[in-house]
Write an enzyme that holds these catalytic residues in place. Structure first.
Site, PDB file in Angstrom:
ATOM      1  N   CYS A  13       0.823  -1.215   0.000  1.00  0.00           N
ATOM      2  CA  CYS A  13       0.000   0.000   0.000  1.00  0.00           C
ATOM      3  C   CYS A  13       0.855   1.262   0.000  1.00  0.00           C
ATOM      4  CB  CYS A  13      -0.905   0.032   1.231  1.00  0.00           C
ATOM      5  SG  CYS A  13      -2.210  -1.209   1.257  1.00  0.00           S
ATOM      6  N   MET A  14       1.987   1.216   0.680  1.00  0.00           N
ATOM      7  CA  MET A  14       2.803   2.419   0.872  1.00  0.00           C
ATOM      8  C   MET A  14       3.741   2.707  -0.293  1.00  0.00           C
ATOM      9  SD  MET A  14       3.877   2.449   4.894  1.00  0.00           S
ATOM     10  CE  MET A  14       4.923   0.987   4.775  1.00  0.00           C
TER      11      MET A  14
END
Length: 410
Positions: free
Chosen positions: A400-401
């Protein structure tokens, strides 16, 4: 000419990635604002930044160039010149609820008084009402919630750079996001692609832009090979958006298969990559909670049909669907939490399924998901676990990051 975006798989060696370092936006709100901003908790910023720096340094030590969204955004505005900067600000104000009026004018004057990087940081971090020295006299402001502290909300989800856009082949989708709290985020990526010297006029394909009513987010978009995508039908990505991007890809690229995978529509499993990731040529993580009896799940394999139409094949055997699409004799579906319902639920909540492959069989994970991490090691994966106590409060993990921009071909 080498393309500044080149992603033909989930697992090719990661050469260039875009991150967003958490800043004031992740703590510039109160508990009663959390639902509005899609957060479950308020991270402790100094530790969140230390953990994120650890994540970035881990990537660098493994040969990855790390770029930052906040810096690219400011550089793009400076590259574009004063008119681009003004147009960006007008669009950002409009999407924040201010098309005209005294509040619009005051916000515009305030933000333009800052240098470009400070302006970008302020927009990301949120503009409080007490920062502007004026009394709103227009009806829009008078009719608003008097006690709400912000003119422009902070964007705490920005450190999940995966979602506002997704690299696919030698191009990307710039996404119309589902919830208002995140919809402004993709304007940064649109600006970077159009005006930053690294990306502008480089022939990049925009497979789908942000100017759509239907919604799609990068956490649902997985590049399984140079011909095959998997896209989640989820809380954040709609079936009609998947059909739309499939048509565009089939018409203009070498991608010829999209596997739509239906997952539960809830906050814990908001994107496909929170429950399913590719980590090697024939290995995947999967959260057992998405699989029904016999390990089945609804999938639709989309391929080009006649006269620009789409052909759909519905199947429920995920393993067979993946083997057929990727021409594999067998594959290894590794269950989050070793399949234990309590451990799997806990570790999935803390992004135990959200692995980031930085090379075939080499993954970055959160250290807190120790049962899943040990299982990955037993299955032959090299696991690099990173600090996670504060970053995980945002409900997103290493995949996600990160927004991969360049991966080596397999």
């Amino acid at each position: 000419m080498t393309s500044p975006i080149h992603v033909m798989s989930e697992i090719g060696k990661l050469k260039t990635v875009m991150l967003k370092r958490p800043n004031v936006e992740v703590e510039n709100f109160t508990p009663d604002m959390m639902e509005r901003l899609l957060f479950d908790d308020i991270p402790y910023l100094p530790i969140a930044q230390q953990e994120h720096d650890n994540f970035a340094e881990t990537l660098r030590q493994n040969g990855t160039e790390v770029l930052y969204l906040e810096q690219l955004s400011a550089e793009a505005l400076d590259d574009g010149g004063e008119e681009v900067k003004l147009n960006f600000l007008e669009q950002m104000l409009a999407e924040s609820g201010y098309v005209a009026g005294v509040t619009h004018d005051a916000l515009k004057e305030y933000l333009l008084s800052l240098d470009t990087q400070a302006m970008v940081n302020k927009i990301m971090g949120g503009v409080r009402k007490n920062e502007l020295d004026f009394v709103p006299a227009d009806l829009v402001s008078a009719a608003e919630e008097d006690d709400y502290p912000f003119f422009m909300d902070p964007m705490p989800n920005l450190y999940f750079t995966r979602d506002p856009a997704a690299s696919i082949g030698d191009g990307l989708s710039i996404n119309h996001m589902t919830f208002a709290a995140r919809q402004r985020e993709s304007l940064f990526m649109e600006t970077i692609i159009k005006y930053h010297h690294r990306f502008a006029n480089k022939g990049l394909n925009v497979w789908r832009d942000r100017n759509h009513d239907t919604r799609i987010e990068g956490g649902d978009e997985l590049v399984l090979s140079d011909h095959v995508l998997a896209i989640g039908v989820s809380q954040r990505t709609s079936a009609d958006a998947i059909e739309d991007i499939a048509r565009n890809l089939f018409a203009k690229s070498h991608f010829d298969k999209v596997i739509a995978i239906k997952i539960p529509h809830n906050h814990a499993m908001m994107h496909l990559d929170t429950v399913f990731t590719m980590i090697n040529t024939d290995q995947f993580t999967v959260h057992p909670g998405i699989l029904g009896e016999g390990g089945h799940i609804d999938t639709w394999t989309i391929t080009p049909g006649k006269d620009g139409q789409l052909s759909l094949d519905h199947q429920t055997d995920l393993k067979k669907v993946l083997k057929d699409a990727l021409n594999l004799d067998d594959l290894d579906l590794i269950p989050t939490g070793n399949g234990d319902p309590i451990i799997a639920g806990r570790e999935q909540w803390n992004d135990g399924s959200n692995t980031l492959a930085i090379a075939p069989g080499v993954v970055v994970t959160y250290n807190r998901n120790y049962v899943s991490n040990e299982l990955l090691r037993k299955h032959g994966l090299k696991v690099i676990d990173v600090l996670s106590s504060e970053l995980s409060r945002g409900r997103g993990g290493p995949r996600c990051m990160s927004m991969p921009l360049v991966r080596e071909d397999l």
